[in-house]
Write a protein that holds these residues in place. Structure first.
Motif, PDB file in Angstrom:
ATOM      1  N   ASP A   1      -8.230 -16.003   0.991  1.00 17.04           N
ATOM      2  CA  ASP A   1      -7.984 -17.434   0.827  1.00 17.04           C
ATOM      3  C   ASP A   1      -9.332 -18.167   0.877  1.00 17.04           C
ATOM      4  OD1 ASP A   1      -7.288 -20.063   0.984  1.00 17.04           O
ATOM      5  OD2 ASP A   1      -5.763 -19.813   2.536  1.00 17.04           O
ATOM      6  N   LYS A   2      -9.681 -18.817  -0.188  1.00 19.10           N
ATOM      7  CA  LYS A   2     -10.997 -19.463  -0.304  1.00 19.10           C
ATOM      8  C   LYS A   2     -11.134 -20.674   0.617  1.00 19.10           C
ATOM      9  CE  LYS A   2     -12.583 -16.974  -3.891  1.00 19.10           C
ATOM     10  NZ  LYS A   2     -11.526 -15.966  -3.931  1.00 19.10           N
ATOM     11  N   ASP A   3      -9.994 -21.280   1.025  1.00 23.24           N
ATOM     12  CA  ASP A   3     -10.060 -22.510   1.814  1.00 23.24           C
ATOM     13  C   ASP A   3     -10.335 -22.260   3.296  1.00 23.24           C
ATOM     14  OD1 ASP A   3      -9.518 -23.990  -0.446  1.00 23.24           O
ATOM     15  OD2 ASP A   3      -7.341 -23.847  -0.167  1.00 23.24           O
ATOM     16  N   CYS A   4     -10.180 -21.017   3.720  1.00 28.00           N
ATOM     17  CA  CYS A   4     -10.351 -20.716   5.148  1.00 28.00           C
ATOM     18  C   CYS A   4     -11.810 -20.368   5.454  1.00 28.00           C
ATOM     19  CB  CYS A   4      -9.463 -19.546   5.548  1.00 28.00           C
ATOM     20  SG  CYS A   4      -7.720 -19.933   5.412  1.00 28.00           S
ATOM     21  N   HIS A   5     -12.183 -20.614   6.711  1.00 26.36           N
ATOM     22  CA  HIS A   5     -13.516 -20.196   7.150  1.00 26.36           C
ATOM     23  C   HIS A   5     -13.438 -18.720   7.554  1.00 26.36           C
ATOM     24  CE1 HIS A   5     -17.367 -19.969   9.120  1.00 26.36           C
ATOM     25  NE2 HIS A   5     -16.768 -19.525  10.206  1.00 26.36           N
ATOM     26  N   HIS A   6     -14.247 -17.911   6.910  1.00 19.52           N
ATOM     27  CA  HIS A   6     -14.206 -16.470   7.177  1.00 19.52           C
ATOM     28  C   HIS A   6     -15.517 -16.011   7.814  1.00 19.52           C
ATOM     29  CE1 HIS A   6     -10.548 -15.977   4.851  1.00 19.52           C
ATOM     30  NE2 HIS A   6     -11.097 -16.699   3.886  1.00 19.52           N
ATOM     31  N   LEU A   7     -15.402 -15.006   8.643  1.00 19.88           N
ATOM     32  CA  LEU A   7     -16.591 -14.334   9.168  1.00 19.88           C
ATOM     33  C   LEU A   7     -16.456 -12.860   8.812  1.00 19.88           C
ATOM     34  CD1 LEU A   7     -19.160 -14.933  10.835  1.00 19.88           C
ATOM     35  CD2 LEU A   7     -17.915 -14.163  12.841  1.00 19.88           C
ATOM     36  N   THR A   8     -17.494 -12.319   8.216  1.00 19.23           N
ATOM     37  CA  THR A   8     -17.446 -10.936   7.728  1.00 19.23           C
ATOM     38  C   THR A   8     -18.449 -10.077   8.492  1.00 19.23           C
ATOM     39  OG1 THR A   8     -16.911 -11.756   5.531  1.00 19.23           O
ATOM     40  CG2 THR A   8     -17.688  -9.506   5.672  1.00 19.23           C
ATOM     41  N   VAL A   9     -17.955  -8.949   9.016  1.00 22.96           N
ATOM     42  CA  VAL A   9     -18.823  -8.014   9.739  1.00 22.96           C
ATOM     43  C   VAL A   9     -18.725  -6.647   9.072  1.00 22.96           C
ATOM     44  CG1 VAL A   9     -19.351  -6.943  11.972  1.00 22.96           C
ATOM     45  CG2 VAL A   9     -18.375  -9.250  11.898  1.00 22.96           C
ATOM     46  N   TYR A  10     -19.876  -6.010   8.884  1.00 24.16           N
ATOM     47  CA  TYR A  10     -19.874  -4.629   8.359  1.00 24.16           C
ATOM     48  C   TYR A  10     -20.528  -3.733   9.399  1.00 24.16           C
ATOM     49  CZ  TYR A  10     -19.941  -0.729   5.095  1.00 24.16           C
ATOM     50  OH  TYR A  10     -19.704   0.486   4.497  1.00 24.16           O
ATOM     51  N   ILE A  11     -19.850  -2.618   9.703  1.00 23.60           N
ATOM     52  CA  ILE A  11     -20.373  -1.637  10.669  1.00 23.60           C
ATOM     53  C   ILE A  11     -20.600  -0.333   9.912  1.00 23.60           C
ATOM     54  CG2 ILE A  11     -19.940  -0.418  12.847  1.00 23.60           C
ATOM     55  CD1 ILE A  11     -17.728  -2.643  13.361  1.00 23.60           C
ATOM     56  N   GLY A  12     -21.814   0.151   9.905  1.00 20.73           N
ATOM     57  CA  GLY A  12     -22.122   1.385   9.174  1.00 20.73           C
ATOM     58  C   GLY A  12     -23.374   2.040   9.706  1.00 20.73           C
ATOM     59  N   GLY A  13     -23.719   3.193   9.117  1.00 17.50           N
ATOM     60  CA  GLY A  13     -24.894   3.887   9.648  1.00 17.50           C
ATOM     61  C   GLY A  13     -25.645   4.730   8.646  1.00 17.50           C
ATOM     62  N   SER A  14     -25.272   4.647   7.348  1.00 18.95           N
ATOM     63  CA  SER A  14     -25.954   5.502   6.376  1.00 18.95           C
ATOM     64  C   SER A  14     -26.541   4.656   5.241  1.00 18.95           C
ATOM     65  CB  SER A  14     -24.977   6.537   5.799  1.00 18.95           C
ATOM     66  OG  SER A  14     -23.968   5.876   5.056  1.00 18.95           O
ATOM     67  N   VAL A  15     -27.359   5.294   4.421  1.00 18.78           N
ATOM     68  CA  VAL A  15     -28.008   4.616   3.301  1.00 18.78           C
ATOM     69  C   VAL A  15     -26.956   3.981   2.384  1.00 18.78           C
ATOM     70  CG1 VAL A  15     -29.385   4.988   1.204  1.00 18.78           C
ATOM     71  CG2 VAL A  15     -30.092   6.027   3.368  1.00 18.78           C
ATOM     72  N   GLY A  16     -25.820   4.656   2.225  1.00 15.45           N
ATOM     73  CA  GLY A  16     -24.756   4.134   1.362  1.00 15.45           C
ATOM     74  C   GLY A  16     -24.181   2.814   1.837  1.00 15.45           C
ATOM     75  N   ASP A  17     -24.414   2.473   3.123  1.00 17.78           N
ATOM     76  CA  ASP A  17     -23.886   1.231   3.692  1.00 17.78           C
ATOM     77  C   ASP A  17     -24.861   0.060   3.583  1.00 17.78           C
ATOM     78  OD1 ASP A  17     -21.466   2.430   4.703  1.00 17.78           O
ATOM     79  OD2 ASP A  17     -22.688   3.360   6.272  1.00 17.78           O
ATOM     80  N   LEU A  18     -26.083   0.339   3.167  1.00 14.31           N
ATOM     81  CA  LEU A  18     -27.157  -0.648   3.280  1.00 14.31           C
ATOM     82  C   LEU A  18     -26.847  -1.976   2.594  1.00 14.31           C
ATOM     83  CD1 LEU A  18     -29.788  -0.943   4.687  1.00 14.31           C
ATOM     84  CD2 LEU A  18     -30.924   0.315   2.857  1.00 14.31           C
TER      85      LEU A  18
END
Length: 559
Positions: A468-485
């Motif tokens: 939903d574009k109208d909502c305030h979102h917070l995005t977190v990414y948890i990773g550990g490899s080059v593919g996650d960069l």
């Protein structure tokens, strides 16, 4: 120190065992604001008033412990520890004034303080887990046991305090006189306080020498309980200011704020790479193909051939991975964060990963696996400590709208789904490759969906675009490899689990900076006061590093 083998003492063993729980104190709003130097003075003074109640309880607990000790040297040692607390209480008023704070008025104990002091005094009175050691008829040995229990319930508090204040002291500029809590922090990092904490631990070791295994287990339980009560004590300190922790409380739920968590799977959630697990299933399947394997040379050879094929594929992958990273790593470090250049460089990874997967398919090693075996293996998969518990808590957190997406290069989404099934985490969205099947048996083909950093990023963006574009979102990414960069950098907050030297080296060459999460939060807390709000911004070029899921749990949810 009396030449004692400190490494072998129970005190140091228990501290090492439960030290990871210190992060739940470290990441409290109280300590993050205190480390940032902007903890509201009223909050600090409230803490001081509660701390006085604890000091009185420690003094009383030492008095009872001294009565229980049967050795004159031990009695004297406990008396000296008690004297230290009493001196502390006498000089408390002048110390607090010297540190620049108004003394709090008379105060009543909060619930968390009462629970802690009641626990200390109950232990020192011999009331352990509901059982009372009878005072008059207790043998000297039984009473000595209570003295050991009492020291076991006091030791973690002092060690924890010294440890956390040292962590904070490392973040302070020694020449910065503007940090109003610096004198207080220095006091608890002093050699005197360190020596006091050590004397308690040394005495605990001495009093525990003649205890049975069962009695040492009681000390362990008391030590752990004391740690938990300490976490509750600091978590319950009232904070009357905006704080960057816990993250879940910074999201405006009333305005429709949502948290979206993305997470890698292999070596972020797991201790082992999933390809090795699938390899093991294939080898075991081959060994079971003929129940009379001892007489069938062919089956044994097939199983051995399969293992050598896997080993050859793994070796080739590792060698080519290193070559690929070297070929895309610029010789000179970028002067500033260069996301576009990093994207261009990582395009080459797509070709490398696709070729590696093609070799796996052509080898036929993934052929003939039973889907049920894969699911069973997933259910038995050991995830990293705290991983499953964190996801369970975040999904059930009240007043928090959270979506969790696993983005993985894993060849089999069923393996991932099964790994989380036992934690009742069906709501996790899994995005990965799949193994093609005919009647529940794998054909050896991989249904390819995610094979490169750019494909991961595409999946990441597709998910975000559907919100939903109208909502305030917070995005977190948890990773550990080059593919996650790329995903780590595109998220509002990128958290790197573990310490992949390849990820760090490659990132740094393109101007990415890596910061341990706790110092990062302290820096953010300073921003809150200077700017007036905590804004997490994607593509900042800064990623935050953690060494455990406890840190992530403490950051998101607190204790």
């Amino acid at each position: 120190m009396g030449g004692m083998d400190v490494e072998g003492g129970i005190a140091i063993k228990l501290w090492k065992k439960f030290r990871s729980e210190s992060v739940f104190v470290n990441y409290t709003p109280f300590f993050v604001c205190l480390a940032a130097g902007n903890l509201n003075a009223d909050s600090f003074q409230h803490y001081i008033s509660q701390h006085v109640h604890l000091l009185h309880a420690f003094a009383q607990a030492y008095k009872l412990a001294e009565e229980c000790a049967d050795d004159e040297e031990d009695k004297k040692a406990i008396r000296n520890l008690r004297k230290h607390v009493q001196d502390n209480l006498k000089s408390h008023d002048s110390n607090v004034r010297e540190w620049g704070f108004e003394l709090p008025e008379e105060s009543t104990s909060t619930n968390a303080t009462v629970k802690y002091t009641d626990f200390l005094l109950a232990t020192a009175s011999g009331r352990i887990e509901g059982e009372k050691v009878p005072g008059k008829i207790a043998t000297p040995f039984e009473k000595t046991k209570v003295a050991a229990y009492t020291l076991g319930s006091i030791a973690p508090c002092m060690r924890l305090f010294a440890f956390i204040n040292k962590e904070i002291q490392l973040l302070l500029d020694p020449n910065d006189s503007s940090h109003i809590y610096k004198k207080w922090i220095d006091h608890y990092c002093s050699q005197n306080f360190e020596a006091y904490a050590f004397r308690i631990e040394e005495l605990l070791d001495t009093l525990s020498i003649s205890l049975t295994g069962e009695e040492l287990d009681v000390i362990e339980r008391l030590y752990h309980q004391s740690m938990r009560l300490e976490v509750d004590f600091f978590s319950s300190q009232p904070i009357i200011q905006e704080a960057v922790v816990p993250l879940s409380q910074t999201i405006d739920h009333a305005a429709g704020g949502q948290l979206t968590i993305f997470c890698d799977f292999d070596l972020t959630c797991t201790a082992f790479d999933s390809s090795a697990i699938l390899a093991e299933i294939a080898i075991v399947t081959m060994q079971k193909a003929d129940p009379d394997a001892s007489e069938t040379q062919l089956t044994r050879m097939s199983s051995a051939d399969l293992r050598s094929t896997w080993n050859a594929l793994s070796t080739q992958y590792c060698e080519e991975f290193v070559q690929c990273v070297e070929s895309i790593t610029p010789t000179e470090t970028a002067k500033s964060f260069s996301y576009e250049d990093l994207c261009k460089a990582l395009v080459q990874f797509a070709d490398f990963e696709k070729k590696a997967n093609s070799r796996v398919v052509q080898s036929g090693v993934l052929k003939g696996l039973n889907q049920e075996d894969i699911k069973r293996a997933g259910q038995c998969l050991i995830l990293q400590d705290g991983c499953k518990g964190f996801f369970q808590k975040i999904m059930k957190a009240e007043n928090l709208t959270t979506a969790v997406h696993i983005l993985s290069y894993c060849w089999c989404g069923d393996l991932i789904r099964s790994a989380f099934l036992s934690g009742d985490l069906k709501a996790l969205n899994v995005h990965s490759n799949e193994l093609a099947c005919e009647e529940s048996i794998t054909t050896g083909e991989i249904i390819r969906k995610l094979e490169s950093p750019l494909e991961k990023l595409q999946a990441f963006n597709d998910i975000l675009n559907n919100r939903d574009k109208d909502c305030h979102h917070l995005t977190v990414y948890i990773g550990g490899s080059v593919g996650d960069l790329l995903c780590l950098l595109e998220a509002d907050i990128g958290i790197v689990m573990g310490s992949s030297p390849t990820l760090r080296k490659l990132g740094e060459q393109f101007g990415v900076s890596f910061m341990p999460l706790f110092p990062g939060l302290v820096a953010k807390q300073r921003e809150v006061v200077e700017v007036g709000a905590s804004n997490w911004t994607k593509l900042s070029g800064t990623l935050y590093t953690v060494s455990s899921w406890d840190e992530i749990h403490a950051f998101f949810l607190g204790s």
